[in-house]
Scaffold this motif. Structure first.
Motif, mmCIF file in Angstrom:
data_model
loop_
_atom_site.group_PDB
_atom_site.id
_atom_site.type_symbol
_atom_site.label_atom_id
_atom_site.label_comp_id
_atom_site.label_asym_id
_atom_site.label_seq_id
_atom_site.Cartn_x
_atom_site.Cartn_y
_atom_site.Cartn_z
ATOM 1 N N ASP A 132 121.975 24.573 -0.462
ATOM 2 C CA ASP A 132 120.965 23.531 -0.269
ATOM 3 C C ASP A 132 120.653 23.431 1.223
ATOM 4 O O ASP A 132 121.549 23.143 2.029
ATOM 5 C CB ASP A 132 121.481 22.175 -0.755
ATOM 6 C CG ASP A 132 121.367 22.011 -2.258
ATOM 7 O OD1 ASP A 132 121.028 22.988 -2.944
ATOM 8 O OD2 ASP A 132 121.668 20.906 -2.749
ATOM 9 N N VAL A 133 119.420 23.700 1.586
ATOM 10 C CA VAL A 133 118.990 23.599 2.992
ATOM 11 C C VAL A 133 118.584 22.149 3.239
ATOM 12 O O VAL A 133 117.497 21.723 2.883
ATOM 13 C CB VAL A 133 117.820 24.559 3.288
ATOM 14 C CG1 VAL A 133 117.415 24.469 4.765
ATOM 15 C CG2 VAL A 133 118.195 25.992 2.928
ATOM 16 N N GLN A 163 117.491 28.283 15.067
ATOM 17 C CA GLN A 163 117.686 26.869 14.776
ATOM 18 C C GLN A 163 119.091 26.586 14.261
ATOM 19 O O GLN A 163 119.798 27.463 13.767
ATOM 20 C CB GLN A 163 116.679 26.398 13.732
ATOM 21 C CG GLN A 163 115.280 26.170 14.258
ATOM 22 C CD GLN A 163 114.399 25.502 13.216
ATOM 23 O OE1 GLN A 163 114.345 25.920 12.066
ATOM 24 N NE2 GLN A 163 113.682 24.472 13.615
ATOM 25 N N LEU A 164 119.473 25.310 14.361
ATOM 26 C CA LEU A 164 120.684 24.811 13.720
ATOM 27 C C LEU A 164 120.293 24.329 12.326
ATOM 28 O O LEU A 164 119.431 23.461 12.182
ATOM 29 C CB LEU A 164 121.287 23.656 14.522
ATOM 30 C CG LEU A 164 122.660 23.186 14.057
ATOM 31 C CD1 LEU A 164 123.742 24.168 14.508
ATOM 32 C CD2 LEU A 164 122.967 21.781 14.591
ATOM 33 N N VAL A 165 120.909 24.918 11.302
ATOM 34 C CA VAL A 165 120.613 24.580 9.913
ATOM 35 C C VAL A 165 121.763 23.761 9.337
ATOM 36 O O VAL A 165 122.934 24.111 9.497
ATOM 37 C CB VAL A 165 120.395 25.855 9.076
ATOM 38 C CG1 VAL A 165 120.261 25.527 7.594
ATOM 39 C CG2 VAL A 165 119.155 26.597 9.563
ATOM 40 N N VAL A 166 121.415 22.658 8.695
ATOM 41 C CA VAL A 166 122.398 21.822 8.006
ATOM 42 C C VAL A 166 122.320 22.145 6.522
ATOM 43 O O VAL A 166 121.233 22.134 5.933
ATOM 44 C CB VAL A 166 122.110 20.324 8.238
ATOM 45 C CG1 VAL A 166 123.158 19.463 7.544
ATOM 46 C CG2 VAL A 166 122.066 20.014 9.733
ATOM 47 N N ALA A 167 123.468 22.429 5.909
ATOM 48 C CA ALA A 167 123.453 22.900 4.526
ATOM 49 C C ALA A 167 124.671 22.409 3.758
ATOM 50 O O ALA A 167 125.733 22.136 4.327
ATOM 51 C CB ALA A 167 123.422 24.428 4.484
ATOM 52 N N PRO A 181 111.773 26.397 3.627
ATOM 53 C CA PRO A 181 111.600 25.007 4.057
ATOM 54 C C PRO A 181 112.857 24.164 3.838
ATOM 55 O O PRO A 181 113.615 24.382 2.884
ATOM 56 C CB PRO A 181 110.457 24.493 3.171
ATOM 57 C CG PRO A 181 109.817 25.693 2.592
ATOM 58 C CD PRO A 181 110.876 26.747 2.506
ATOM 59 N N ALA A 182 113.075 23.197 4.720
ATOM 60 C CA ALA A 182 114.118 22.197 4.491
ATOM 61 C C ALA A 182 113.839 21.485 3.179
ATOM 62 O O ALA A 182 112.688 21.230 2.818
ATOM 63 C CB ALA A 182 114.153 21.207 5.644
ATOM 64 N N GLY A 183 114.901 21.171 2.454
ATOM 65 C CA GLY A 183 114.765 20.576 1.140
ATOM 66 C C GLY A 183 114.796 21.581 0.017
ATOM 67 O O GLY A 183 114.565 21.219 -1.142
ATOM 68 N N SER A 184 115.099 22.853 0.332
ATOM 69 C CA SER A 184 115.110 23.920 -0.681
ATOM 70 C C SER A 184 116.530 24.216 -1.156
ATOM 71 O O SER A 184 117.502 24.000 -0.434
ATOM 72 C CB SER A 184 114.509 25.214 -0.108
ATOM 73 O OG SER A 184 113.161 25.034 0.257
ATOM 74 N N ARG A 185 116.614 24.739 -2.379
ATOM 75 C CA ARG A 185 117.880 25.275 -2.912
ATOM 76 C C ARG A 185 117.688 26.777 -3.135
ATOM 77 O O ARG A 185 116.708 27.195 -3.768
ATOM 78 C CB ARG A 185 118.280 24.588 -4.207
ATOM 79 C CG ARG A 185 119.523 25.201 -4.870
ATOM 80 C CD ARG A 185 120.041 24.348 -6.012
ATOM 81 N NE ARG A 185 120.651 23.113 -5.507
ATOM 82 C CZ ARG A 185 121.130 22.135 -6.295
ATOM 83 N NH1 ARG A 185 121.042 22.247 -7.610
ATOM 84 N NH2 ARG A 185 121.681 21.065 -5.760
ATOM 85 N N VAL A 186 118.620 27.564 -2.613
ATOM 86 C CA VAL A 186 118.504 29.025 -2.629
ATOM 87 C C VAL A 186 119.750 29.620 -3.286
ATOM 88 O O VAL A 186 120.872 29.204 -3.001
ATOM 89 C CB VAL A 186 118.355 29.579 -1.196
ATOM 90 C CG1 VAL A 186 118.227 31.099 -1.220
ATOM 91 C CG2 VAL A 186 117.143 28.954 -0.507
#
Length: 300
Positions: free
Chosen positions: A295-296, A211-215, A259-264
């Motif tokens: 941030d995802v 996938q393409l991830v926006v962060a 999940p999208a909306g997570s902070r890692v």
């Protein structure tokens, strides 16, 4: 942006118009067939290309409008319009993932064609050479060729996009709440092993390989306790494909499935980062351990 060699929680603003089956570009005499988000088929009019910049909205979405500094996530195809073969020269569908279009950094004709459009819209733009200033041309495109783009706008992410998250810590590294988060690295030796921790778990779908991830993210060098890259400072979210070796191993280990909306938060030793070569452009040596807070924002 990290890559292999140097390499309110926000969810994707996504509208799929499954019923949209293309449209007719009346000023250009073209027909575009196919549903929104799927590879379109373009039937070109006969004769020479039209003169000047031409833009038509073939379908209007009801999502957020694209702002001047937003990162747009799009699916698109591009053809050379020569009145003969009108050959396909570029397509996100051939690569398997959408693309990120940073508004304000696109060729002027394409930037103007998309700015202010709503997520869920399909836009056709015919760009003469003078509307592509500064653009890197797809292979096989000459400087005098006219290009036709069909662009489906899947998402819009403003430059301040962030995840709502409290603070947290990992291996002595402390992260403050808010956006941008503060990143504090201790004056101790780093751990030898890779470590990652989800500080805030979002409600979106889990990210998948390919996938393409926006962060949004911030990275620091442990030994110098120095931030070397921060998208919150540089001005907008970044997008990258995950799970295919294009980003450091630590990013793939920490982010796939989150999940999208997570902070890692992650601590990345060289073997999970840039390896013995390091990343000289950012002052990273082959022995540097790195720290990232990510941030995802979305995944497509």
């Amino acid at each position: 942006m990290p890559h292999r060699r140097r390499t309110a929680a926000l969810l994707p603003v996504l509208v799929l118009l499954a019923g949209c089956s293309g449209g007719v570009a009346r000023d250009l005499g073209m027909t575009v067939d196919g549903p929104f988000g799927a590879r379109p088929t373009i039937t070109f009019a006969g004769g020479a290309p039209a003169a000047g910049l031409k833009v038509e909205e073939l379908a209007t979405g009801d999502g957020a409008r694209l702002g001047a500094d937003d990162t747009a996530i799009v699916q698109y195809t591009a053809h050379v319009w020569d009145g003969r073969e009108n050959r396909l020269v570029d397509s996100t569908f051939d690569r398997g993932t959408p693309a990120a279009f940073p508004l304000g950094e696109l060729p002027p004709g394409l930037d103007g064609a998309l700015r202010g459009r709503r997520v869920g819209s399909r836009v056709l733009a015919a760009l003469p050479p003078d509307q592509r200033r500064g653009a890197r041309l797809p292979p096989g495109v000459g400087p005098d060729d006219e290009l036709v783009y069909v662009v489906d706008i899947l998402g819009a992410h403003p430059k301040g996009a962030s995840v709502e998250a409290g603070g947290g810590s990992l291996a002595g590294v402390r992260v403050s709440a808010g956006a941008p988060p503060g990143l504090e690295v201790p004056a101790t030796a780093p751990p030898a092993a890779f470590e990652a921790k989800v500080l805030a778990r979002g409600q979106g779908r889990g990210t998948r390989a390919g996938q393409l991830v926006v962060a949004q993210y911030e990275g620091a060098i442990w030994s110098r306790r120095r931030v070397f890259e921060a998208t919150w400072t540089s001005g907008r979210p970044k997008a990258f494909r995950i799970g295919d070796g294009g980003v450091p191993k630590g990013w793939e280990a920490a982010l796939v499935g989150v999940p999208a909306g997570s902070r890692v938060l992650m601590v990345v030793p060289p073997s999970y980062g840039y390896g013995p070569a390091g990343d000289p452009a950012h002052g990273i040596t082959g022995t540097d351990t790195l720290v990232y807070v990510v941030d995802v924002i979305a995944a497509y």
